[in-house]
Design a protein around this motif. Structure first.
Motif, mmCIF file in Angstrom:
data_model
loop_
_atom_site.group_PDB
_atom_site.id
_atom_site.type_symbol
_atom_site.label_atom_id
_atom_site.label_comp_id
_atom_site.label_asym_id
_atom_site.label_seq_id
_atom_site.Cartn_x
_atom_site.Cartn_y
_atom_site.Cartn_z
ATOM 1 N N PHE A 15 0.848 -1.181 0.000
ATOM 2 C CA PHE A 15 0.000 0.000 0.000
ATOM 3 C C PHE A 15 0.891 1.241 0.000
ATOM 4 C CE2 PHE A 15 -2.743 -3.129 2.232
ATOM 5 C CZ PHE A 15 -3.842 -3.081 1.390
ATOM 6 N N PHE A 16 0.289 2.394 -0.321
ATOM 7 C CA PHE A 16 0.991 3.670 -0.268
ATOM 8 C C PHE A 16 0.233 4.610 0.672
ATOM 9 C CE2 PHE A 16 2.519 1.726 -4.075
ATOM 10 C CZ PHE A 16 3.843 2.138 -4.181
ATOM 11 N N LEU A 17 0.931 5.083 1.691
ATOM 12 C CA LEU A 17 0.331 5.932 2.709
ATOM 13 C C LEU A 17 0.486 7.401 2.321
ATOM 14 C CD1 LEU A 17 1.865 4.009 5.740
ATOM 15 C CD2 LEU A 17 -0.549 3.994 5.103
ATOM 16 N N ILE A 18 -0.624 8.106 2.250
ATOM 17 C CA ILE A 18 -0.615 9.537 1.931
ATOM 18 C C ILE A 18 -1.052 10.306 3.176
ATOM 19 C CG2 ILE A 18 -1.488 11.353 0.423
ATOM 20 C CD1 ILE A 18 0.163 9.267 -1.009
ATOM 21 N N CYS A 19 -0.079 10.840 3.902
ATOM 22 C CA CYS A 19 -0.398 11.616 5.105
ATOM 23 C C CYS A 19 -0.949 12.984 4.709
ATOM 24 C CB CYS A 19 0.850 11.805 5.962
ATOM 25 S SG CYS A 19 1.391 10.303 6.773
ATOM 26 N N PHE A 20 -1.992 13.417 5.396
ATOM 27 C CA PHE A 20 -2.575 14.744 5.204
ATOM 28 C C PHE A 20 -2.757 15.066 3.717
ATOM 29 C CE2 PHE A 20 0.209 14.933 9.000
ATOM 30 C CZ PHE A 20 -0.796 14.907 9.951
ATOM 31 N N CYS A 180 -1.766 8.175 7.607
ATOM 32 C CA CYS A 180 -0.352 7.937 7.903
ATOM 33 C C CYS A 180 -0.113 6.534 8.418
ATOM 34 C CB CYS A 180 0.148 8.930 8.954
ATOM 35 S SG CYS A 180 0.094 10.655 8.441
ATOM 36 N N ILE A 181 -1.180 5.864 8.847
ATOM 37 C CA ILE A 181 -1.061 4.538 9.433
ATOM 38 C C ILE A 181 -2.167 3.636 8.885
ATOM 39 C CG2 ILE A 181 0.102 5.208 11.565
ATOM 40 C CD1 ILE A 181 -2.488 5.577 12.910
ATOM 41 N N CYS A 182 -1.980 2.332 9.065
ATOM 42 C CA CYS A 182 -2.915 1.357 8.507
ATOM 43 C C CYS A 182 -4.070 1.101 9.478
ATOM 44 C CB CYS A 182 -2.192 0.049 8.202
ATOM 45 S SG CYS A 182 -1.088 0.122 6.782
ATOM 46 N N THR A 183 -4.992 2.032 9.558
ATOM 47 C CA THR A 183 -6.188 1.786 10.357
ATOM 48 C C THR A 183 -7.145 0.907 9.562
ATOM 49 O OG1 THR A 183 -7.369 3.732 9.535
ATOM 50 C CG2 THR A 183 -5.949 4.036 11.462
ATOM 51 N N ASN A 184 -7.976 0.166 10.265
ATOM 52 C CA ASN A 184 -8.913 -0.738 9.604
ATOM 53 C C ASN A 184 -9.873 0.022 8.694
ATOM 54 O OD1 ASN A 184 -10.246 -3.222 9.084
ATOM 55 N ND2 ASN A 184 -11.783 -2.726 10.616
ATOM 56 N N VAL A 185 -10.354 1.181 9.161
ATOM 57 C CA VAL A 185 -11.297 1.981 8.378
ATOM 58 C C VAL A 185 -10.657 2.455 7.082
ATOM 59 C CG1 VAL A 185 -12.669 4.089 8.334
ATOM 60 C CG2 VAL A 185 -12.597 2.700 10.414
ATOM 61 N N PRO A 276 -8.656 14.146 11.900
ATOM 62 C CA PRO A 276 -8.624 12.814 12.534
ATOM 63 C C PRO A 276 -7.285 12.106 12.355
ATOM 64 C CG PRO A 276 -10.657 13.109 11.285
ATOM 65 C CD PRO A 276 -9.761 14.253 10.930
ATOM 66 N N ILE A 277 -6.634 12.305 11.206
ATOM 67 C CA ILE A 277 -5.333 11.675 10.969
ATOM 68 C C ILE A 277 -4.313 12.184 11.984
ATOM 69 C CG2 ILE A 277 -3.421 11.445 9.336
ATOM 70 C CD1 ILE A 277 -5.477 11.625 7.075
ATOM 71 N N LEU A 278 -4.280 13.513 12.188
ATOM 72 C CA LEU A 278 -3.354 14.101 13.149
ATOM 73 C C LEU A 278 -3.657 13.623 14.565
ATOM 74 C CD1 LEU A 278 -1.078 16.049 13.895
ATOM 75 C CD2 LEU A 278 -2.773 17.891 13.955
ATOM 76 N N LEU A 279 -4.932 13.589 14.942
ATOM 77 C CA LEU A 279 -5.313 13.147 16.285
ATOM 78 C C LEU A 279 -4.957 11.685 16.509
ATOM 79 C CD1 LEU A 279 -8.781 14.910 16.694
ATOM 80 C CD2 LEU A 279 -6.654 15.454 17.895
#
Length: 313
Positions: A15-20, A180-185, A276-279
């Motif tokens: 996967f590719f993580l796209i922060c913010f 930024c992280i692999c959350t289930n949602v 939500p990503i930052l929190l």
């Protein structure tokens, strides 16, 4: 790095993580406070663990439970923050399929393990204040060992289906995770399968574990307060409540950040998606950074132990 197309029918290997997604220019500025918080969390928890290990006076059940909390905090930080900083600093956005679901498992299981540890610590305070004469016979080293096994087994086994169910989905809606992280949602959004079972299981098991822990914590403090109000000796109430102060502050940090994160996710349509990503990132940093500091500042024995450790260096 060239990101893949947002639609693909080929099997997913990473996967590719796209922060913010909307504010990627923030990343370099945000990396400084995050790295300082990460360093603080690592140093503070490591110092606390070493102090408890070396100081004979701290080798007691309550401090063993605090050591367990520090270990959980360290693992959570190491699971999430280094990858986030690698994205910010070096643009290392890719994460392998197995690594993504391993991160998901650790985040879900260790979060509930922390909650369960707070519950056991609340029971420790309940016995210490409401049944002081029986404390040494109830809260023993064997009790702590059994409690640690229960914390790990209950939460590890019950949260394990979350990444397993997610990993069994077919990912044909793209490889790009807007987080930024692999959350289930975030991950399950990329699936073209029905994710109802996946989402329902996480919701039910998450609220069952966290909710039951919170109810038991509240009950413990209800009986503690009831007992304290009966104490008529001058200054005894303040002294008794002072022994619970550090634990109560830690629970407050944990639940406040978690509640804010839940509320922002529920109101996702009304706030920028980056909030939500930052929190979520801060939830893996603020409690781990503050937990050992609170106990170090408020607990005389730990403060003295840290001073003794510094003299040895």
């Amino acid at each position: 790095m060239t990101l893949p197309s947002n639609h693909s029918t080929s099997p997913v290997s990473e996967f590719f993580l796209i922060c913010f997604p909307n504010f990627q220019s923030w990343q370099h500025w945000l990396s400084l406070p995050l790295s300082l918080l990460f360093l603080l969390a690592m140093v503070a928890n490591a110092t606390l663990l070493i102090t408890i290990y070396l100081e004979a006076s701290l080798q007691q059940p309550l401090y063993y439970l605090l050591s367990l909390l520090s270990l959980l905090d360290i693992v959570l930080c190491l699971t999430v923050i280094p990858k986030v900083l690698a994205i910010f600093w070096f643009n290392f956005r890719s994460i392998s399929f197995p690594a993504c679901f391993l991160q998901m498992f650790i985040m879900n299981s260790f979060l509930t393990m922390e909650s369960c540890t707070f519950m056991v610590m609340a029971y420790d305070r309940y016995v210490a204040i409401c049944k002081p004469l029986q404390y040494s016979s109830i809260i023993t080293d064997q009790f702590v060992a059994r409690a640690a096994i229960f914390v790990v087994a209950r939460n590890g086994l019950l949260t394990m289906p979350i990444p397993i169910l997610s990993s069994q989905l077919r990912y044909c809606a793209g490889h790009i995770i807007k987080n930024c992280i692999c959350t289930n949602v975030s991950v399950s959004k990329l699936s073209c399968d029905d994710t109802t079972l996946n989402q329902c299981y996480q919701f039910v098991i998450g609220w069952t574990l966290l909710g039951s822990d919170l109810i038991l914590i509240v009950l413990s403090y209800f009986f503690i307060l009831k007992t304290v109000l009966r104490i008529k000796a001058k200054g005894a109430m303040a002294k008794t409540l002072g022994t619970c102060g550090s634990h109560f502050i830690l629970i407050l940090f944990f639940t406040t950040v978690l509640l804010v994160l839940v509320i922002t996710n529920l109101a996702r349509k009304r706030i920028p998606p980056d909030v939500p990503i930052l929190l979520n990132i801060l939830h893996h940093l603020i409690p781990p950074a503050l937990n050992p500091i609170v106990y170090g500042v408020r607990t005389k024995e730990i403060k003295q132990g840290i001073q003794n450790l510094l003299r040895r260096l």
